[in-house]
Design an enzyme around this catalytic site. Structure first.
Site, PDB file in Angstrom:
ATOM      1  N   ILE A  63      -8.474   6.455   4.499  1.00  0.00           N
ATOM      2  CA  ILE A  63      -7.732   5.965   5.658  1.00  0.00           C
ATOM      3  C   ILE A  63      -7.177   4.601   5.235  1.00  0.00           C
ATOM      4  O   ILE A  63      -7.899   3.778   4.674  1.00  0.00           O
ATOM      5  CB  ILE A  63      -8.638   5.855   6.918  1.00  0.00           C
ATOM      6  CG1 ILE A  63      -7.842   5.402   8.148  1.00  0.00           C
ATOM      7  CG2 ILE A  63      -9.846   4.958   6.689  1.00  0.00           C
ATOM      8  CD1 ILE A  63      -8.646   5.478   9.466  1.00  0.00           C
ATOM      9  N   SER A  64      -5.881   4.385   5.432  1.00  0.00           N
ATOM     10  CA  SER A  64      -5.240   3.161   4.947  1.00  0.00           C
ATOM     11  C   SER A  64      -5.749   1.921   5.684  1.00  0.00           C
ATOM     12  O   SER A  64      -6.262   2.009   6.795  1.00  0.00           O
ATOM     13  CB  SER A  64      -3.721   3.251   5.144  1.00  0.00           C
ATOM     14  OG  SER A  64      -3.161   4.189   4.268  1.00  0.00           O
ATOM     15  N   HIS A  65      -5.562   0.752   5.043  1.00  0.00           N
ATOM     16  CA  HIS A  65      -5.803  -0.526   5.727  1.00  0.00           C
ATOM     17  C   HIS A  65      -5.005  -0.542   7.036  1.00  0.00           C
ATOM     18  O   HIS A  65      -3.840  -0.114   7.045  1.00  0.00           O
ATOM     19  CB  HIS A  65      -5.285  -1.705   4.879  1.00  0.00           C
ATOM     20  CG  HIS A  65      -6.078  -1.986   3.647  1.00  0.00           C
ATOM     21  ND1 HIS A  65      -6.058  -1.158   2.549  1.00  0.00           N
ATOM     22  CD2 HIS A  65      -6.893  -3.017   3.328  1.00  0.00           C
ATOM     23  CE1 HIS A  65      -6.845  -1.662   1.604  1.00  0.00           C
ATOM     24  NE2 HIS A  65      -7.364  -2.785   2.048  1.00  0.00           N
TER      25      HIS A  65
END
Length: 213
Positions: A63-65
């Site tokens: 899951i991206s920043h």
């Protein structure tokens, strides 16, 4: 699936952090303020959900920043009811941000494990994309195009031609380009044949997978 006052407080802090890092689109910030990011993570990471950090979500993906999600979302310049193609559904968090901003989201996921998990999770949270599909992101979704915007949430070695073809004139394509480190790239379609290109800093993403079968 609990979302408590404590979680809301942590989200408010996250939004302040994102504002300090240069996110100005109030609709992006409002979506991040509303969405319970901890529910998109495995339980062992939930206590850290509102730090500006990427986490593993299974199938070798992350899951991206939150900053990356906000930055990409801001670049799309979303209006209500915009048709958006998302390449890489992943955990569904970016999907949820786009839906909460009022977009009609069509999303493609290459990993069947994540596709199944996210397809089950989003409706439980009241998030309803127009269409989720298991397939090859390099091909896009020509049946549903053209799109107002296209967002790619994995690092691509090049810009897939089918995605460029599925973008409306005036539309915006946001894609991280590169092998080890990616350059966030914005393409704006000017007419049938011309695209305006902007390079907007370095990021790190997992690679965009192609269907090898």
């Amino acid at each position: 699936m609990k979302d408590t006052a404590k979680h809301q407080g942590l989200r408010n802090q996250l939004v302040s952090t994102l504002q300090q890092k240069g996110i100005t689109d109030l609709r992006v910030l409002d979506a991040i303020k509303k969405i319970p990011r901890h529910l998109f993570l495995e339980s062992s990471f939930q206590d850290y959900a509102y730090q500006d950090t990427a986490f593993p979500i299974g199938a070798g993906q992350t899951i991206s920043h939150p900053y990356t999600v906000a930055f990409q979302s801001q670049l799309l310049e979303i209006k209500k009811d915009h048709k958006i193609l998302e390449i890489g559904t992943g955990s569904g968090y970016q999907t949820a941000v786009l839906c909460t901003m009022g977009a009609k989201v069509y999303s493609v996921e290459r990993q069947n494990e994540l596709f199944k998990k996210t397809s089950a999770l989003l409706p439980k949270l009241g998030i309803r994309p127009k269409h989720l599909t298991f397939g090859d992101g390099y091909k896009g979704l020509p049946t549903y195009g053209p799109f107002d915007s296209i967002i790619v949430t994995a690092g691509a070695p090049f810009i897939p031609q089918p995605l460029m073809a599925q973008l409306k004139i005036g539309g915006r394509l946001v894609i991280p380009l590169g092998e080890d480190v990616q350059v966030m790239t914005l393409l704006i379609r000017k007419n049938e044949t011309q695209f305006e290109k902007h390079e907007l800093g370095e990021f790190r993403f997992v690679p965009l997978l192609e269907d090898k079968n």
